[in-house]
Design a protein around this motif. Sequence first.
Motif, PDB file in Angstrom:
ATOM      1  N   ASP A 278       0.822  -1.213   0.000  1.00  0.00           N
ATOM      2  CA  ASP A 278       0.000   0.000   0.000  1.00  0.00           C
ATOM      3  C   ASP A 278       0.858   1.266   0.000  1.00  0.00           C
ATOM      4  O   ASP A 278       0.428   2.317  -0.497  1.00  0.00           O
ATOM      5  CB  ASP A 278      -0.908   0.027   1.230  1.00  0.00           C
ATOM      6  CG  ASP A 278      -1.972  -1.059   1.198  1.00  0.00           C
ATOM      7  OD1 ASP A 278      -2.207  -1.644   0.120  1.00  0.00           O
ATOM      8  OD2 ASP A 278      -2.566  -1.325   2.266  1.00  0.00           O
ATOM      9  N   LEU A 279       2.068   1.170   0.576  1.00  0.00           N
ATOM     10  CA  LEU A 279       2.896   2.356   0.778  1.00  0.00           C
ATOM     11  C   LEU A 279       3.866   2.638  -0.361  1.00  0.00           C
ATOM     12  O   LEU A 279       4.206   3.790  -0.606  1.00  0.00           O
ATOM     13  CB  LEU A 279       3.685   2.226   2.088  1.00  0.00           C
ATOM     14  CG  LEU A 279       2.857   2.167   3.379  1.00  0.00           C
ATOM     15  CD1 LEU A 279       3.765   1.976   4.575  1.00  0.00           C
ATOM     16  CD2 LEU A 279       2.035   3.431   3.552  1.00  0.00           C
ATOM     17  N   VAL A 280       4.342   1.595  -1.056  1.00  0.00           N
ATOM     18  CA  VAL A 280       5.349   1.817  -2.105  1.00  0.00           C
ATOM     19  C   VAL A 280       4.677   2.358  -3.360  1.00  0.00           C
ATOM     20  O   VAL A 280       3.504   2.086  -3.628  1.00  0.00           O
ATOM     21  CB  VAL A 280       6.130   0.522  -2.439  1.00  0.00           C
ATOM     22  CG1 VAL A 280       6.929   0.070  -1.240  1.00  0.00           C
ATOM     23  CG2 VAL A 280       5.178  -0.580  -2.907  1.00  0.00           C
ATOM     24  N   VAL A 285       7.153  -3.332  -7.491  1.00  0.00           N
ATOM     25  CA  VAL A 285       7.324  -3.654  -6.069  1.00  0.00           C
ATOM     26  C   VAL A 285       5.967  -3.824  -5.398  1.00  0.00           C
ATOM     27  O   VAL A 285       5.751  -4.762  -4.615  1.00  0.00           O
ATOM     28  CB  VAL A 285       8.151  -2.564  -5.355  1.00  0.00           C
ATOM     29  CG1 VAL A 285       8.268  -2.884  -3.865  1.00  0.00           C
ATOM     30  CG2 VAL A 285       9.532  -2.440  -5.978  1.00  0.00           C
ATOM     31  N   LYS A 286       5.026  -2.924  -5.722  1.00  0.00           N
ATOM     32  CA  LYS A 286       3.675  -3.018  -5.153  1.00  0.00           C
ATOM     33  C   LYS A 286       3.047  -4.365  -5.509  1.00  0.00           C
ATOM     34  O   LYS A 286       2.507  -5.073  -4.650  1.00  0.00           O
ATOM     35  CB  LYS A 286       2.831  -1.859  -5.682  1.00  0.00           C
ATOM     36  CG  LYS A 286       1.404  -1.821  -5.137  1.00  0.00           C
ATOM     37  CD  LYS A 286       0.598  -0.713  -5.774  1.00  0.00           C
ATOM     38  CE  LYS A 286       1.065   0.657  -5.324  1.00  0.00           C
ATOM     39  NZ  LYS A 286       0.699   0.925  -3.910  1.00  0.00           N
ATOM     40  N   ARG A 287       3.106  -4.719  -6.779  1.00  0.00           N
ATOM     41  CA  ARG A 287       2.553  -5.989  -7.247  1.00  0.00           C
ATOM     42  C   ARG A 287       3.247  -7.163  -6.569  1.00  0.00           C
ATOM     43  O   ARG A 287       2.605  -8.140  -6.163  1.00  0.00           O
ATOM     44  CB  ARG A 287       2.726  -6.063  -8.763  1.00  0.00           C
ATOM     45  CG  ARG A 287       2.126  -7.272  -9.431  1.00  0.00           C
ATOM     46  CD  ARG A 287       2.210  -7.111 -10.938  1.00  0.00           C
ATOM     47  NE  ARG A 287       3.581  -6.796 -11.357  1.00  0.00           N
ATOM     48  CZ  ARG A 287       3.891  -6.235 -12.529  1.00  0.00           C
ATOM     49  NH1 ARG A 287       2.941  -5.906 -13.380  1.00  0.00           N
ATOM     50  NH2 ARG A 287       5.149  -5.998 -12.846  1.00  0.00           N
ATOM     51  N   GLY A 288       4.578  -7.067  -6.413  1.00  0.00           N
ATOM     52  CA  GLY A 288       5.327  -8.139  -5.750  1.00  0.00           C
ATOM     53  C   GLY A 288       4.948  -8.292  -4.298  1.00  0.00           C
ATOM     54  O   GLY A 288       4.861  -9.413  -3.781  1.00  0.00           O
ATOM     55  N   CYS A 289       4.695  -7.169  -3.606  1.00  0.00           N
ATOM     56  CA  CYS A 289       4.291  -7.236  -2.194  1.00  0.00           C
ATOM     57  C   CYS A 289       2.940  -7.927  -2.044  1.00  0.00           C
ATOM     58  O   CYS A 289       2.749  -8.769  -1.151  1.00  0.00           O
ATOM     59  CB  CYS A 289       4.230  -5.827  -1.604  1.00  0.00           C
ATOM     60  SG  CYS A 289       5.834  -5.047  -1.336  1.00  0.00           S
ATOM     61  N   TYR A 290       1.995  -7.579  -2.927  1.00  0.00           N
ATOM     62  CA  TYR A 290       0.685  -8.226  -2.858  1.00  0.00           C
ATOM     63  C   TYR A 290       0.794  -9.717  -3.188  1.00  0.00           C
ATOM     64  O   TYR A 290       0.100 -10.551  -2.580  1.00  0.00           O
ATOM     65  CB  TYR A 290      -0.293  -7.542  -3.817  1.00  0.00           C
ATOM     66  CG  TYR A 290      -0.630  -6.119  -3.434  1.00  0.00           C
ATOM     67  CD1 TYR A 290      -0.589  -5.695  -2.115  1.00  0.00           C
ATOM     68  CD2 TYR A 290      -0.995  -5.183  -4.398  1.00  0.00           C
ATOM     69  CE1 TYR A 290      -0.908  -4.385  -1.759  1.00  0.00           C
ATOM     70  CE2 TYR A 290      -1.318  -3.870  -4.062  1.00  0.00           C
ATOM     71  CZ  TYR A 290      -1.258  -3.477  -2.738  1.00  0.00           C
ATOM     72  OH  TYR A 290      -1.574  -2.184  -2.400  1.00  0.00           O
TER      73      TYR A 290
END
Length: 521
Positions: A278-280, A285-290
């Motif tokens: 949510d923060l990046v 990177v966002k897609r990778g975190c999810y």
Amino acid sequence: MVKREAKNPNSDSFRRFIRELSELDIPEADELLSEHRSQAIALATDDGRKFNEKRLSARTAYQAGRYEDAISHYVELFRHGQIQDQDLFSFGWALSRAIQEILSTSKQSNFSDIRVGRARKYLNYYFKIGLKGPELLHTIILKHALALAKEGYLEIIPFLQLWGAQAFRPEDWQRDVLVSEEVGGGSKGKKRTLPALVESVFMRAAKEALRSKQKDHVDFVLPQLEKVAERFPDNAHLKRYQAELLHVIGRNDEALEKALAFVRSMSREYWAWEVLGDLVSEVDVKRGCYAKALLTSSKEEFIGNLRLKFAECIWREDPRRARGEVEQVIRCKQQQGYNIPKKAEELSKRSWFADAKPIEPSVSFYEKFVAPADSYLTAQIPVQLAVVDWINEEKKFFHFIVNKSLDGICLFSKYHGTPRIGDIVAVRVEPLILEGKKKTNVLTIEPSGDSAPSHLLKDFRDRVRVSNGMGFVEDGTFISPAIITAENIMDGQEVAGRAVLSYDRKKARWSFAAIEAKGVR
């Protein structure tokens, strides 16, 4: 004597005691005695005797466990300005006991608006009578409010502002440890640490501030949350709420710093990766975190919003899989009997959704996206050189040392290569405190071709003194009995070898210990 004779206010003895009590010379500094005298003299009037009866009735009702009756008497005294200082705490305790009864009954048979309304009214009475903390009663009142807040019947932030955010007792900062009893063949003696009251209160307040996004709420909660997080560094949820609140008020760099800290310590929790996503701002990177979050949790009831966020990240490149994520959420909510999220409805009405043939979510698909997230997480930590100083072949792990204040353990399975004592490794590590104990979280570790740091590893050559099977070189280097025996090293012989920095627990000091040594001929 006045109180004793007050039942016969027309008697000569009562009037005489009133007169004598009035004429007593009491020092001005003795406020307590002056107050008690005024209370006794008030019994000379009809109203004074009436309110004294109310006071006695309130105390009798409280002692009999009829707390709401006691409250009624105290309320009448308060409304007529007849409440006395020593009555205030009695009034407060009656309110607390009555609220506790309401909460206990409600938990057994579900909360009702009528009971909750009474509890809220009694909390309001408590503030009207002006009692403050730190005080046990004040703490108990806060606990009652927290219980109502958790059920959704009260907002803790406005309450806490009235209660006084600085009014915690030292005991409210202490955690409790529960030791389980053996029940039905279960384990006995298992310990469970409960959060301190301060932790629970401000985590609840942080949730409210995030939900409301009101700046005044965030400004109130954030400084308090920072103090609590300093006291309890092992509580990753406190760092999480700090990060999210900082993001709400636009302090994004600080938010990311906090988020990275708790994700590194809670990398097995799906919510940690979701918050970081949510923060990046970087899309990959966002897609990778999810994707990491979806790989971490399989509990559908918790990850509906996460699936929708992931779908929004991938629909342009892979609309079929994005539709599969959305349909999974819709299907799960329908099976559970819940309303379909508005976001899912919105996505399902978009043109790409109608044109795409859905593909079910899969682990192999998520795994394609995680590399940028992993790299982003570790890139913020500098690489340090360390030395492998001992190996446990039986349990398949080895120990390494970075410096006198930082060391760690790594499993063979997480290391690319065969570790040997004296190997130089490049590590990214993060010191942690878990349940009050210092730990080292190994983020990355791999063999290094760099030279050994001189403060960790050194070469030596000198004569050795052997005593009781142990070897000691002039510069303080220690040679273990195992090496002495294996290399057949004799007392006074010149030896050469390598030594690693080591801590001598018996002597409580740092020195060097040989990892290899041979006699020089």
